[in-house]
Design a protein around this motif. Structure first.
Motif, PDB file in Angstrom:
ATOM      1  N   GLN A  61       0.797  -1.228   0.000  1.00  0.00           N
ATOM      2  CA  GLN A  61       0.000   0.000   0.000  1.00  0.00           C
ATOM      3  C   GLN A  61       0.825   1.271   0.000  1.00  0.00           C
ATOM      4  OE1 GLN A  61      -2.295  -1.259   3.382  1.00  0.00           O
ATOM      5  NE2 GLN A  61      -4.027  -1.827   2.087  1.00  0.00           N
ATOM      6  N   ASP A  62       2.055   1.231   0.500  1.00  0.00           N
ATOM      7  CA  ASP A  62       2.883   2.441   0.488  1.00  0.00           C
ATOM      8  C   ASP A  62       3.717   2.564  -0.786  1.00  0.00           C
ATOM      9  OD1 ASP A  62       5.115   0.798   0.765  1.00  0.00           O
ATOM     10  OD2 ASP A  62       5.629   1.497   2.774  1.00  0.00           O
ATOM     11  N   GLY A  63       3.532   1.613  -1.719  1.00  0.00           N
ATOM     12  CA  GLY A  63       4.222   1.685  -3.001  1.00  0.00           C
ATOM     13  C   GLY A  63       5.539   0.941  -3.073  1.00  0.00           C
ATOM     14  N   SER A  64       6.009   0.390  -1.947  1.00  0.00           N
ATOM     15  CA  SER A  64       7.260  -0.361  -2.012  1.00  0.00           C
ATOM     16  C   SER A  64       6.981  -1.768  -2.543  1.00  0.00           C
ATOM     17  CB  SER A  64       7.958  -0.401  -0.652  1.00  0.00           C
ATOM     18  OG  SER A  64       7.127  -0.956   0.323  1.00  0.00           O
ATOM     19  N   ALA A  65       7.953  -2.302  -3.244  1.00  0.00           N
ATOM     20  CA  ALA A  65       7.777  -3.595  -3.908  1.00  0.00           C
ATOM     21  C   ALA A  65       8.934  -4.527  -3.588  1.00  0.00           C
ATOM     22  CB  ALA A  65       7.675  -3.395  -5.418  1.00  0.00           C
ATOM     23  N   ILE A  66       8.676  -5.807  -3.774  1.00  0.00           N
ATOM     24  CA  ILE A  66       9.715  -6.813  -3.679  1.00  0.00           C
ATOM     25  C   ILE A  66       9.691  -7.621  -4.985  1.00  0.00           C
ATOM     26  CG2 ILE A  66       9.674  -6.935  -1.174  1.00  0.00           C
ATOM     27  CD1 ILE A  66       8.003  -9.407  -1.324  1.00  0.00           C
ATOM     28  N   VAL A  67      10.725  -8.407  -5.207  1.00  0.00           N
ATOM     29  CA  VAL A  67      10.793  -9.257  -6.392  1.00  0.00           C
ATOM     30  C   VAL A  67      10.886 -10.702  -5.910  1.00  0.00           C
ATOM     31  CG1 VAL A  67      12.110  -9.847  -8.464  1.00  0.00           C
ATOM     32  CG2 VAL A  67      11.914  -7.452  -7.741  1.00  0.00           C
ATOM     33  N   GLU A  68       9.945 -11.517  -6.366  1.00  0.00           N
ATOM     34  CA  GLU A  68       9.888 -12.918  -5.972  1.00  0.00           C
ATOM     35  C   GLU A  68       9.920 -13.803  -7.217  1.00  0.00           C
ATOM     36  OE1 GLU A  68       7.128 -12.292  -2.020  1.00  0.00           O
ATOM     37  OE2 GLU A  68       6.132 -12.605  -3.944  1.00  0.00           O
ATOM     38  N   ARG A  69      10.597 -14.947  -7.105  1.00  0.00           N
ATOM     39  CA  ARG A  69      10.719 -15.879  -8.233  1.00  0.00           C
ATOM     40  C   ARG A  69      10.113 -17.223  -7.842  1.00  0.00           C
ATOM     41  NH1 ARG A  69      13.417 -16.171 -12.900  1.00  0.00           N
ATOM     42  NH2 ARG A  69      14.565 -14.256 -12.423  1.00  0.00           N
ATOM     43  N   LEU A  70       9.220 -17.713  -8.683  1.00  0.00           N
ATOM     44  CA  LEU A  70       8.604 -19.014  -8.493  1.00  0.00           C
ATOM     45  C   LEU A  70       9.665 -20.105  -8.629  1.00  0.00           C
ATOM     46  CD1 LEU A  70       5.811 -20.397  -8.127  1.00  0.00           C
ATOM     47  CD2 LEU A  70       5.681 -20.507 -10.626  1.00  0.00           C
ATOM     48  N   GLN A  71       9.729 -21.003  -7.652  1.00  0.00           N
ATOM     49  CA  GLN A  71      10.707 -22.094  -7.663  1.00  0.00           C
ATOM     50  C   GLN A  71      10.068 -23.437  -7.994  1.00  0.00           C
ATOM     51  OE1 GLN A  71      14.272 -21.792  -6.927  1.00  0.00           O
ATOM     52  NE2 GLN A  71      13.500 -19.835  -7.641  1.00  0.00           N
ATOM     53  N   ALA A  72       8.850 -23.648  -7.514  1.00  0.00           N
ATOM     54  CA  ALA A  72       8.154 -24.919  -7.740  1.00  0.00           C
ATOM     55  C   ALA A  72       6.665 -24.645  -7.726  1.00  0.00           C
ATOM     56  CB  ALA A  72       8.524 -25.922  -6.655  1.00  0.00           C
ATOM     57  N   TYR A  98       8.475 -20.138  -3.567  1.00  0.00           N
ATOM     58  CA  TYR A  98       9.119 -18.989  -4.209  1.00  0.00           C
ATOM     59  C   TYR A  98      10.228 -18.453  -3.327  1.00  0.00           C
ATOM     60  CZ  TYR A  98       6.070 -16.362  -1.045  1.00  0.00           C
ATOM     61  OH  TYR A  98       5.437 -15.881   0.077  1.00  0.00           O
ATOM     62  N   VAL A  99      11.167 -17.768  -3.967  1.00  0.00           N
ATOM     63  CA  VAL A  99      12.252 -17.103  -3.254  1.00  0.00           C
ATOM     64  C   VAL A  99      12.095 -15.596  -3.440  1.00  0.00           C
ATOM     65  CG1 VAL A  99      13.880 -19.020  -3.469  1.00  0.00           C
ATOM     66  CG2 VAL A  99      13.854 -17.234  -5.207  1.00  0.00           C
ATOM     67  N   ILE A 100      12.645 -14.859  -2.496  1.00  0.00           N
ATOM     68  CA  ILE A 100      12.690 -13.400  -2.638  1.00  0.00           C
ATOM     69  C   ILE A 100      14.061 -13.054  -3.196  1.00  0.00           C
ATOM     70  CG2 ILE A 100      12.813 -11.195  -1.420  1.00  0.00           C
ATOM     71  CD1 ILE A 100      10.637 -12.138   0.404  1.00  0.00           C
ATOM     72  N   VAL A 130      16.683  -9.713   5.053  1.00  0.00           N
ATOM     73  CA  VAL A 130      16.782 -11.166   5.088  1.00  0.00           C
ATOM     74  C   VAL A 130      17.538 -11.649   3.853  1.00  0.00           C
ATOM     75  CG1 VAL A 130      14.648 -11.479   6.411  1.00  0.00           C
ATOM     76  CG2 VAL A 130      14.583 -11.596   3.920  1.00  0.00           C
ATOM     77  N   THR A 131      18.118 -12.824   3.962  1.00  0.00           N
ATOM     78  CA  THR A 131      18.736 -13.492   2.824  1.00  0.00           C
ATOM     79  C   THR A 131      18.265 -14.937   2.833  1.00  0.00           C
ATOM     80  OG1 THR A 131      20.697 -14.110   4.099  1.00  0.00           O
ATOM     81  CG2 THR A 131      20.812 -12.042   2.863  1.00  0.00           C
ATOM     82  N   GLY A 132      18.443 -15.613   1.725  1.00  0.00           N
ATOM     83  CA  GLY A 132      18.096 -17.023   1.649  1.00  0.00           C
ATOM     84  C   GLY A 132      16.630 -17.305   1.905  1.00  0.00           C
ATOM     85  N   TYR A 133      15.750 -16.387   1.505  1.00  0.00           N
ATOM     86  CA  TYR A 133      14.321 -16.495   1.796  1.00  0.00           C
ATOM     87  C   TYR A 133      13.652 -17.479   0.842  1.00  0.00           C
ATOM     88  CZ  TYR A 133       9.489 -14.940   2.504  1.00  0.00           C
ATOM     89  OH  TYR A 133       8.147 -14.878   2.784  1.00  0.00           O
ATOM     90  N   LEU A 134      12.973 -18.486   1.390  1.00  0.00           N
ATOM     91  CA  LEU A 134      12.202 -19.446   0.620  1.00  0.00           C
ATOM     92  C   LEU A 134      10.881 -19.687   1.335  1.00  0.00           C
ATOM     93  CD1 LEU A 134      11.899 -21.650  -1.628  1.00  0.00           C
ATOM     94  CD2 LEU A 134      12.947 -23.237   0.011  1.00  0.00           C
TER      95      LEU A 134
END
Length: 114
Positions: free
Chosen positions: A51-62, A72-74, A81-85
């Motif tokens: 809602q505040d306009g910030s975005a993340i990028v996520e990739r489908l893994q399975a 999905y991973v971020i 954070v790192t290594g997010y699944l």
């Protein structure tokens, strides 16, 4: 590594719930805090915007239609954070064919803010 889980029972059949949430770009259809989600790379990458306009990028893994789950991973986020699944699953509740359990789980490594 840290782990987080959440689940919610919904008074609808698993097939109906999966139909709503199974699209990788469907977050705005069922998650009120995400008003927009842009797909790219043939639907394998999503860019949800809050809602505040910030975005993340996520990739489908399975993705498993029969298993009613996807993982999905971020790849890019503002939070530390790192290594997010994460995995999202829809299960039938035993003995209750009219009730679904939506389960989310995630693993990640917290990164120290500097």
């Amino acid at each position: 590594m840290a782990t987080a889980t959440a689940s919610l029972d919904i008074p609808q059949s698993p097939a109906r719930v999966w139909q709503l949430i199974s699209g990788f770009g469907s977050l705005p259809d069922w998650l009120p805090c995400i008003p927009e989600s842009e797909l790219s790379e043939g639907g394998r990458v999503r860019r949800p915007t809050n809602q505040d306009g910030s975005a993340i990028v996520e990739r489908l893994q399975a993705f498993g239609h029969e298993a009613r789950s996807y993982s999905y991973v971020i790849e890019q986020a503002l939070f530390p954070v790192t290594g997010y699944l994460s995995t999202l699953r829809v299960h039938a509740v035993p003995g209750r064919p009219d009730v679904s359990r939506v389960a989310w789980s995630g693993t990640f490594t917290p990164r120290r803010c500097e």
